[in-house]
Design an enzyme around this catalytic site. Structure first.
Site, mmCIF file in Angstrom:
data_model
loop_
_atom_site.group_PDB
_atom_site.id
_atom_site.type_symbol
_atom_site.label_atom_id
_atom_site.label_comp_id
_atom_site.label_asym_id
_atom_site.label_seq_id
_atom_site.Cartn_x
_atom_site.Cartn_y
_atom_site.Cartn_z
ATOM 1 N N GLY A 92 -14.965 -11.358 0.813
ATOM 2 C CA GLY A 92 -15.916 -10.254 0.961
ATOM 3 C C GLY A 92 -17.348 -10.748 0.834
ATOM 4 C CE1 TYR A 93 -18.269 -15.086 -1.104
ATOM 5 C CE2 TYR A 93 -19.725 -16.585 0.069
ATOM 6 C CZ TYR A 93 -18.966 -16.287 -1.041
ATOM 7 O OH TYR A 93 -18.906 -17.181 -2.069
ATOM 8 C CB SER A 94 -20.178 -11.120 6.524
ATOM 9 O OG SER A 94 -20.256 -12.493 6.697
ATOM 10 C CD GLU A 152 -16.854 -20.264 4.802
ATOM 11 O OE1 GLU A 152 -17.854 -19.998 4.108
ATOM 12 O OE2 GLU A 152 -16.372 -19.484 5.633
ATOM 13 C CB SER A 184 -24.900 -19.117 12.640
ATOM 14 O OG SER A 184 -26.228 -19.362 12.210
ATOM 15 C CG ASN A 185 -22.817 -24.434 14.671
ATOM 16 O OD1 ASN A 185 -22.129 -24.073 13.708
ATOM 17 N ND2 ASN A 185 -22.334 -25.169 15.651
#
Lengths: 398, 380
Positions: free
Chosen positions: A127-129, A244, A383-384
Site C-alpha cells: 500500500g504505497y501508491s 524492491e 519510474s525510470n
C-alpha cells in the site's frame, strides 16, 4: 581478478539445477515459458516447495529461517530459476515487508509475521501508491488518526499488485499533517479482511486483472501494528524501496526471455528462411544479447561490491533502468518476430489444457499482451525518470 | 505549393470529424468492441448513407472521384475515433483491387454496393510464412473445367469474420515468392471448403484466418488477368499504406494531446509534472515525431493515386517507415509520461497506444519498409 565460479559455487549451481529439475512442477514451468498468467494456486504451490527446501527467504538472516546466500549464489539462483521457467516469487511479503520488520519491527512482530510469511499463511500486498502519490511518494494522503489503542484509517491506495489474493497489506499512512511531508508518515501493517477495506480491480490495457485499488473507510488498526516509530515511516519506506529496486533489474528473466525470443524467431519465417537467419532481425537480436551481457556483468559487479550480503543503494537505480529497458526491448522484438500475427489475440491458446492448433506459434498468443503489459517495468518501483534523478543526485552529485 | 485543403476537401473533413465526434465517443467505442460483430453496424450504415464509402470511386460507379487527400481526411478521423468499421479493407483495399483489375461486370456488381456500404469486403494477401512479403504466396489455384480449385491458408484478414466477400491472392504459376504468377480471386465466405478461425485482435478489432480446402470457384471469380495480380496488389497495398498513415495521424494527435494535457494538470512534488525539464523535452520529442509523421502522411496521400512507379512505391515505404517508428515512440512515451493510468483499459490513451503499435504490423513494419526502400533504390 577471476571471473570464473569457484568450485563451491559450481557445486551450488549443480545443486540448484537438480533441485529445479526435480521439484519445479512441469505445468507451472510450461506456463511461465509460454507467458501464460499464473493463478493463485500456482504461486502458492511454488512457494511451498521453496519453503520446504529452505530457499524461500534467500536474504533473511538464518535465525529467522533465511538462507543468507552470497551475492554470487543469488545471481546463480536468478539465472537458473529463470532458465528452468520457475515463477518469480511474489515479493511483497518475503522481499519487501519482511526486511522492514526484521530491521525496524519489534520482537513480537518478528515472531508473529515472519513464520507466517515463510509458511505462506499470509499473502502480503503493498500500500504505497495513491492516485495523487506516484513518483512523489511522500505526498501520501491516506490518513491514520490515533484513537485509544487503535488507528482509524481513511483513504485510498492504487496499483496494488495481486491485492485480490492478499490477506495483509503494508501501508504508508499520514499520521501527522503539521510537519514536512516526509516527516509525518508512518508504516502500518493491516488486515485486508478488516471491516472498511474494499478492493476494486483495475483492468490493464492487455485485459488483465493484476492490479487493484484499495479503499479504507474508518478501518480500525491496533497500534501494535505500527512498525518502528510513529511519523518515521519514510525512513522504513526508503529502506524497502532499495530492496524492491534490486530485484527489478531482472537479468535472469531477460536471459530466459531472450532464449524464448530466439525460439519464436527460429520458427517464424521470412523470405523462405527462419526469421532468426534474416540479417536485419538477427542484428537486432544480437544487439540486445550484447547489451544484456554488459548489464549482467554490471549487475554482478555491483551486487558483489556490497559487503555482508546487504543491498546496494543508488546503484540499484542504475541497474533498474538498464535492466527494464533491455527487458522491454526483448518484448518489442518478440512482437516484431510475429509480423502480421502480432495482431490476433487467440485467447483460447492461453487456457490451461489447450490442445488445438496454434495460430502462429506455440508461444505466440502471449507475445503482444506481454509487450503491452511490460510497459509497466519502466513505471513501477519508481519510474525510470525518478531512478535517473536518484543516480544523478546520489552517485554523480549533480 | 499549397498545403491547405480546398473547400470540398475541408467540407469532407468537417463532415467526418463531426460524425466521429458525435457518434463514436470513447465509451461507445468500448461498447462496440465488446459486441459479437466487433464493429458498429449503425455507424457503418451512416458512413454509407453519407456517401463516405463512395469517396475514392469514379463517378460512373456511384463514387465521388475523391483523391488520396480525401481518403486521408476520412482515415485520420477514423484514427481519432479508434473506429472499428472495415472501411480500409472494404473501400480502400477491396474496392481498389476491384476498381483497378476487375471486369466491367465485376465493377458493376460490387463497386456500387461498396460505395453505398451495402457490401463488406475483406482481403487476404498474407500467409503464415509470408511475414510482410505479399509475393510470398503458397496458396494455389489450379485451373479446372468450370473455373479454379483453390487450396491454402490466408492470414490475418481484419474484418474477415463479417465480410460478405473475400478477396484472396493465390498462385496460378511461378515459384515461391515470384511476383509473376499471382492471381486474385473473389471468394464467397459461405462457400464449401471455406473455414474461418475467428479472433479478436490486440487493438480491439476482429478478424480471421481463412482456410481454403478445395474451394471451387467459377472462372468469373478471377479478378483481372490470370498471373498478373502481383503488381495490382503492390499498387493497392500502397494506397492502403497511405490510408494507414492517415489513420495513425489521428491516433497520434489524440495521444499527444492527452499527454500534453496530463503534463499540465497532473501535480507531483507540488507542481504540474510538465515543469520538469526531462518531461518537457520528451514531450517536445513526441511533438516532433508527430510533425515528421504528419508530413509523411500528407506526402503519402498525395502520391497514393499516382501512376505506378518505383518512386511512388519508395515514397510510400518511406512514409510507412516513419509512421511505424513515430507511432511506437508516441505510443510508448505517452504511456510512460502518464504512468500507471496510461496502462488502464478504462482510459482511452491505452487504446490509442495499442492501435498505433498494431498499425506497424499492418502491411509492413518499419524494418520491412526500410528494406523495401533500399531494394527500390537499387531497382531505381
Amino acid at each position: 581478478m577471476n571471473m570464473n565460479y569457484t568450485a563451491d559455487e559450481l557445486a551450488f549451481r549443480d545443486e540448484v539445477r537438480s533441485f529445479l529439475e526435480e521439484k519445479l512442477p512441469a505445468d507451472i514451468a510450461a506456463k511461465v515459458k509460454s507467458g501464460r498468467r499464473l493463478n493463485r494456486d500456482d504461486h502458492e504451490r511454488w512457494q511451498q516447495i521453496l519453503s520446504k527446501q529452505g530457499w524461500y527467504a534467500t536474504h533473511w538472516p538464518k535465525e529467522y529461517g533465511g538462507v543468507e546466500w552470497s551475492a554470487v549464489q543469488k545471481h546463480i539462483w536468478d539465472e537458473e530459476s529463470n532458465r528452468y521457467g520457475a515463477p518469480r516469487v511474489v515479493p511483497f511479503g518475503v522481499s519487501m515487508v519482511a526486511p522492514v520488520i526484521i530491521k525496524f519491527g519489534t520482537g513480537e512482530q518478528r515472531q508473529y509475521y515472519l513464520p507466517r510469511i515463510l509458511s505462506g499463511e499470509d499473502w502480503w500486498c503493498q500500500g504505497y501508491s495513491e492516485p495523487g502519490a506516484g513518483s512523489d511518494l511522500a505526498s501520501v494522503k491516506t490518513r491514520a488518526v490515533r484513537d485509544g489503542d487503535h488507528y482509524i484509517v481513511n483513504g485510498q491506495k492504487t496499483w496494488t499488485t495481486l491485492g485480490q489474493h492478499a490477506n495483509k497489506i503494508f501501508c504508508l499512512v499520514r499520521t501527522n499533517t503539521e510537519v514536512k511531508a516526509q516527516e509525518g508518515i508512518s508504516f502500518l501493517l493491516m488486515d485486508m479482511d478488516a471491516p472498511g477495506v474494499t478492493v476494486r480491480p483495475i483492468i490493464t490495457l492487455d485485459g488483465e486483472h493484476e492490479v487493484n485499488e484499495v479503499f479504507f473507510d474508518d478501518v480500525k488498526v491496533p497500534v501494535e501494528n505500527l512498525v518502528g516509530e510513529e511519523d518515521k515511516g519514510w525512513t522504513y519506506a526508503k529502506y524497502l524501496l532499495t530492496y524492491e529496486r534490486t530485484g527489478l533489474a531482472g537479468i535472469g528473466n531477460s536471459k530466459a526471455a531472450l532464449e524464448h525470443l530466439k525460439g519464436i524467431a527460429s520458427r517464424q519465417r521470412k523470405n523462405g528462411r527462419p526469421l532468426l537467419e534474416d540479417p536485419t532481425f538477427a542484428a537486432r537480436v544480437a544487439q540486445i544479447e550484447i547489451d544484456l551481457q554488459a548489464a549482467s556483468i554490471s549487475n554482478l559487479r555491483i551486487i558483489a561490491s556490497v559487503e555482508g550480503g546487504g543491498v546496494p543503494g543508488a546503484e540499484s537505480s542504475m541497474l533498474k533502468v538498464r535492466g527494464t529497458e533491455i527487458r522491454q526491448s526483448i518484448s518489442d522484438l518478440a512482437r516484431r518476430a510475429l509480423g502480421p500475427y502480432a495482431q490476433p489475440f487467440p485467447e483460447e491458446e492461453l487456457q490451461d489444457g489447450y490442445e488445438g492448433d496454434y495460430l502462429a506459434d506455440p508461444h505466440g498468443a502471449a507475445v503482444s499482451p506481454q509487450y503491452f503489459n511490460l510497459r509497466k517495468l519502466s513505471i513501477f518501483g519508481g519510474s525510470n525518470e525518478i531512478q535517473k534523478n536518484i543516480v544523478s543526485k546520489m552517485i554523480l552529485g549533480l | 505549393m499549397d498545403f491547405t485543403l480546398n473547400e470540398d476537401q475541408q467540407m469532407l473533413q468537417d463532415t467526418m470529424a463531426r460524425l466521429v465526434r458525435g457518434e463514436y465517443d470513447f465509451q461507445t467505442r468500448l461498447e462496440v468492441e465488446e459486441t459479437e460483430l466487433g464493429f458498429s453496424e449503425a455507424f457503418w450504415n451512416q458512413l454509407g448513407e453519407l456517401g463516405l464509402c463512395a469517396v475514392p470511386f469514379p463517378e460512373e460507379m456511384g463514387g465521388f472521384n475523391g483523391s488520396g487527400v480525401d481518403v486521408q481526411s476520412v482515415m485520420t478521423e477514423m484514427g481519432r475515433g479508434l473506429c472499428l468499421e472495415p472501411y480500409r479493407q472494404t473501400v480502400i483495399l477491396g474496392g481498389g483491387l476491384i476498381a483497378q483489375a476487375g471486369s466491367e461486370s465485376q465493377k458493376n456488381d460490387w463497386l456500387g454496393r461498396i460505395a453505398t456500404g451495402e457490401l463488406k469486403v475483406a482481403v487476404g494477401l498474407q500467409e503464415p510464412q509470408s511475414h510482410y512479403n505479399l509475393d510470398d504466396v503458397e496458396t494455389r489455384a489450379e485451373g479446372s473445367d468450370e473455373g479454379y480449385v483453390i487450396n491454402g491458408r490466408k492470414g490475418v484478414l481484419i474484418g474477415g469474420h463479417a465480410a460478405d466477400l473475400i478477396l484472396v491472392s493465390a498462385r496460378t504459376s511461378g515459384d515461391a515468392r515470384d511476383r509473376e504468377g499471382l492471381s486474385l480471386f473473389a471468394i464467397d465466405p459461405e462457400a464449401e471448403g471455406v473455414e474461418r478461425r475467428v479472433y479478436r485482435t490486440m487493438d480491439g478489432a476482429k478478424g480471421c484466418d481463412l482456410f481454403l480446402n478445395n474451394v471451387r470457384v467459377d472462372s468469373d471469380a478471377l479478378i483481372g488477368t490470370e498471373g498478373t495480380a502481383g503488381e495490382v496488389i503492390q499498387y493497392q497495398a500502397g494506397r492502403a499504406v497511405a490510408a494507414l498513415c492517415a489513420e495513425a495521424i489521428g491516433a497520434m494527435e489524440e495521444s499527444v494531446n492527452l499527454t500534453l494535457e496530463y503534463l499540465k494538470t497532473r501535480k507531483q512534488f507540488g507542481v504540474p509534472i510538465g515543469r520538469f525539464q526531462v518531461l518537457q523535452h520528451r514531450m517536445v520529442d513526441m511533438n516532433s515525431e508527430l510533425e515528421q509523421a504528419r508530413s509523411m502522411a500528407i506526402l503519402a496521400a498525395n502520391v497514393a493515386d499516382d501512376e505506378a512507379s518505383v518512386e511512388r512505391n519508395r515514397t510510400l515505404s518511406a512514409a510507412k517507415n516513419v509512421i511505424g517508428r513515430s507511432g511506437q515512440f508516441i505510443a510508448e512515451q505517452a504511456i510512460q509520461l502518464h504512468g500507471g493510468i496510461g496502462m488502464t483499459w478504462e482510459y482511452s490513451l491505452s487504446h490509442y497506444a495499442k492501435r498505433l503499435i498494431m498499425i506497424n504490423h499492418q502491411l509492413g513494419d518499419d524494418d520491412f519498409h526500410l528494406e523495401r526502400y533500399v531494394s527500390l533504390l537499387e531497382a531505381g
